[in-house]
Motif scaffolding. Structure first.
Motif, PDB file in Angstrom:
ATOM      1  N   MET A   1       0.937  -1.213  -0.110  1.00  0.00           N
ATOM      2  CA  MET A   1      -0.086  -0.148   0.221  1.00  0.00           C
ATOM      3  C   MET A   1       0.840   1.255   0.015  1.00  0.00           C
ATOM      4  N   VAL A   2       0.983   2.105  -0.939  1.00  0.00           N
ATOM      5  CA  VAL A   2       1.685   3.309  -1.084  1.00  0.00           C
ATOM      6  C   VAL A   2       0.932   4.286  -0.147  1.00  0.00           C
ATOM      7  N   SER A   3       1.828   4.625   0.761  1.00  0.00           N
ATOM      8  CA  SER A   3       1.089   5.409   1.881  1.00  0.00           C
ATOM      9  C   SER A   3       2.020   6.568   2.185  1.00  0.00           C
ATOM     10  N   ILE A   4       1.943   7.168   3.525  1.00  0.00           N
ATOM     11  CA  ILE A   4       2.527   8.263   3.899  1.00  0.00           C
ATOM     12  C   ILE A   4       3.983   7.667   4.545  1.00  0.00           C
ATOM     13  N   ASP A   5       4.117   6.467   4.716  1.00  0.00           N
ATOM     14  CA  ASP A   5       5.362   5.759   5.085  1.00  0.00           C
ATOM     15  C   ASP A   5       6.195   5.881   3.845  1.00  0.00           C
ATOM     16  N   SER A   6       7.446   6.511   3.990  1.00  0.00           N
ATOM     17  CA  SER A   6       8.471   6.782   2.781  1.00  0.00           C
ATOM     18  C   SER A   6       8.748   5.669   2.142  1.00  0.00           C
ATOM     19  N   THR A   7       9.205   4.460   2.997  1.00  0.00           N
ATOM     20  CA  THR A   7       9.512   3.352   2.439  1.00  0.00           C
ATOM     21  C   THR A   7       8.566   2.620   1.516  1.00  0.00           C
ATOM     22  N   SER A   8       7.307   2.775   1.714  1.00  0.00           N
ATOM     23  CA  SER A   8       6.237   2.385   0.697  1.00  0.00           C
ATOM     24  C   SER A   8       6.115   2.967  -0.589  1.00  0.00           C
ATOM     25  N   GLN A   9       7.013   4.345  -0.509  1.00  0.00           N
ATOM     26  CA  GLN A   9       7.059   5.089  -1.862  1.00  0.00           C
ATOM     27  C   GLN A   9       8.406   4.916  -2.655  1.00  0.00           C
ATOM     28  N   ARG A  10       9.136   4.060  -2.220  1.00  0.00           N
ATOM     29  CA  ARG A  10      10.298   3.901  -2.926  1.00  0.00           C
ATOM     30  C   ARG A  10      10.717   2.561  -3.439  1.00  0.00           C
ATOM     31  N   SER A  11      10.995   2.292  -4.466  1.00  0.00           N
ATOM     32  CA  SER A  11      11.134   0.992  -5.168  1.00  0.00           C
ATOM     33  C   SER A  11      12.272   0.588  -4.863  1.00  0.00           C
ATOM     34  N   ASP A  12      13.691   1.206  -4.649  1.00  0.00           N
ATOM     35  CA  ASP A  12      14.732   0.594  -4.063  1.00  0.00           C
ATOM     36  C   ASP A  12      14.679  -0.010  -2.621  1.00  0.00           C
ATOM     37  N   ARG A  13      14.069   0.752  -1.853  1.00  0.00           N
ATOM     38  CA  ARG A  13      13.650   0.218  -0.405  1.00  0.00           C
ATOM     39  C   ARG A  13      13.045  -0.961  -0.507  1.00  0.00           C
ATOM     40  N   LEU A  14      12.051  -1.049  -1.272  1.00  0.00           N
ATOM     41  CA  LEU A  14      10.982  -2.412  -1.160  1.00  0.00           C
ATOM     42  C   LEU A  14      11.579  -3.290  -1.746  1.00  0.00           C
ATOM     43  N   LYS A  15      12.733  -3.198  -2.850  1.00  0.00           N
ATOM     44  CA  LYS A  15      13.378  -4.172  -3.495  1.00  0.00           C
ATOM     45  C   LYS A  15      14.263  -4.805  -2.342  1.00  0.00           C
ATOM     46  N   SER A  16      14.772  -4.041  -1.575  1.00  0.00           N
ATOM     47  CA  SER A  16      15.830  -4.452  -0.515  1.00  0.00           C
ATOM     48  C   SER A  16      15.176  -5.325   0.588  1.00  0.00           C
ATOM     49  N   LEU A  17      13.878  -4.854   0.872  1.00  0.00           N
ATOM     50  CA  LEU A  17      13.007  -5.311   1.711  1.00  0.00           C
ATOM     51  C   LEU A  17      12.633  -6.874   1.359  1.00  0.00           C
TER      52      LEU A  17
END
Length: 262
Positions: free
Chosen positions: A35-51
């Motif tokens: 869910m793309v939200s106010i959480d900055s991690t949810s807005q960034r593909s690089d961080r999500l890919k790392s997770l």
């Protein structure tokens, strides 16, 4: 990859996106819907890919930022939000973007929504699964706040999402909605509701919706889309209680949509 049982990152709020990946991996989910939200991690593909890499937990879907609370995430232009959602889906290997129909005050966006969604799908190769919503109700009155409407079966969308909590709030029958959508039904938000005016997102089996029957119906029709647990655990109180709700929801899905994994 087609992932059958996924966890929406919204299900762990007020914990964050990173915690959602950890819960999903620990509890045995197949994938995550972001869910793309106010959480900055949810807005960034690089961080999500790392997770996703760290937890070995793929992303099967991206939920575009179209809630009232996310009206300013990625700017205020709605088509730009959908373009960025498609880009994120591509970056993460997801094949679905979940999107709500426009609010009625987004008149220009709403006027071109049906054709615009079809064009996005042609250009990006990503399925934009338009979600069922509901009239807003208060004091025995209801207001239609979505255009061209809250029921996606009434429009020629190629791909759709069925949310059981939204069906409860709309006081509509999700079994009939699934039948009307037919093979255009791509994505399920597995949750529950009591039929109140509030969008409750209960653990499946704790409300009045035919959650088990829907899963059985989908299994019988050889549904091969994503079944995503999207519940409200804000009142869980502890991480242990939240984890128990997430595990119960996954067990419910596996039990009633049986015979799907080798």
């Amino acid at each position: 990859m087609t992932s059958l049982f996924a966890l929406s990152t919204a299900s762990v709020y007020p914990e964050n996106t990173s915690h959602a990946f950890a819960y999903a991996a620990r509890l045995g989910y197949d994938a995550v819907e972001v869910m793309v939200s106010i959480d900055s991690t949810s807005q960034r593909s690089d961080r999500l890919k790392s997770l996703a890499d760290y937890h070995e937990m793929p992303v099967c879907a991206v939920h575009a930022p179209c809630l009232l609370i996310t009206q300013r995430v990625w700017g205020t232009e709605p088509w730009q939000k959908l373009e960025r959602s498609a880009e994120m889906a591509g970056d993460l290997g997801a094949d679905v973007v979940v999107v709500h129909p426009p609010f009625r005050w987004q008149r220009e966006y709403a006027d071109g929504f049906v054709d615009g969604i079809a064009d996005l799908e042609r250009r990006t190769g990503v399925a934009f699964a338009v979600e069922n919503m509901y009239p807003w109700r208060a004091a025995r009155r209801s207001m239609q706040v979505y255009l061209p409407g809250w029921d996606p079966s009434e429009q020629p969308y190629a791909n759709t999402t069925l949310d059981l909590s939204h069906a409860a709030t709309a006081q509509s029958d999700p079994l009939e909605l699934a039948e009307r959508l037919g093979d255009r039904l791509r994505h399920i938000h597995l949750t529950d509701g009591s039929g109140s005016a509030k969008d409750e997102h209960l653990v499946p089996g704790r409300g009045s919706q035919p959650c088990a029957e829907l899963l059985e119906q989908l299994h019988g029709s050889a549904f091969d889309g994503h079944i995503v647990v999207e519940i409200n655990t804000r009142r869980a109180g502890t991480r242990e209680a939240r984890e128990a709700d997430l595990l119960e929801s996954l067990a419910f899905a596996r039990l009633h949509f049986s015979g799907v994994r080798g």
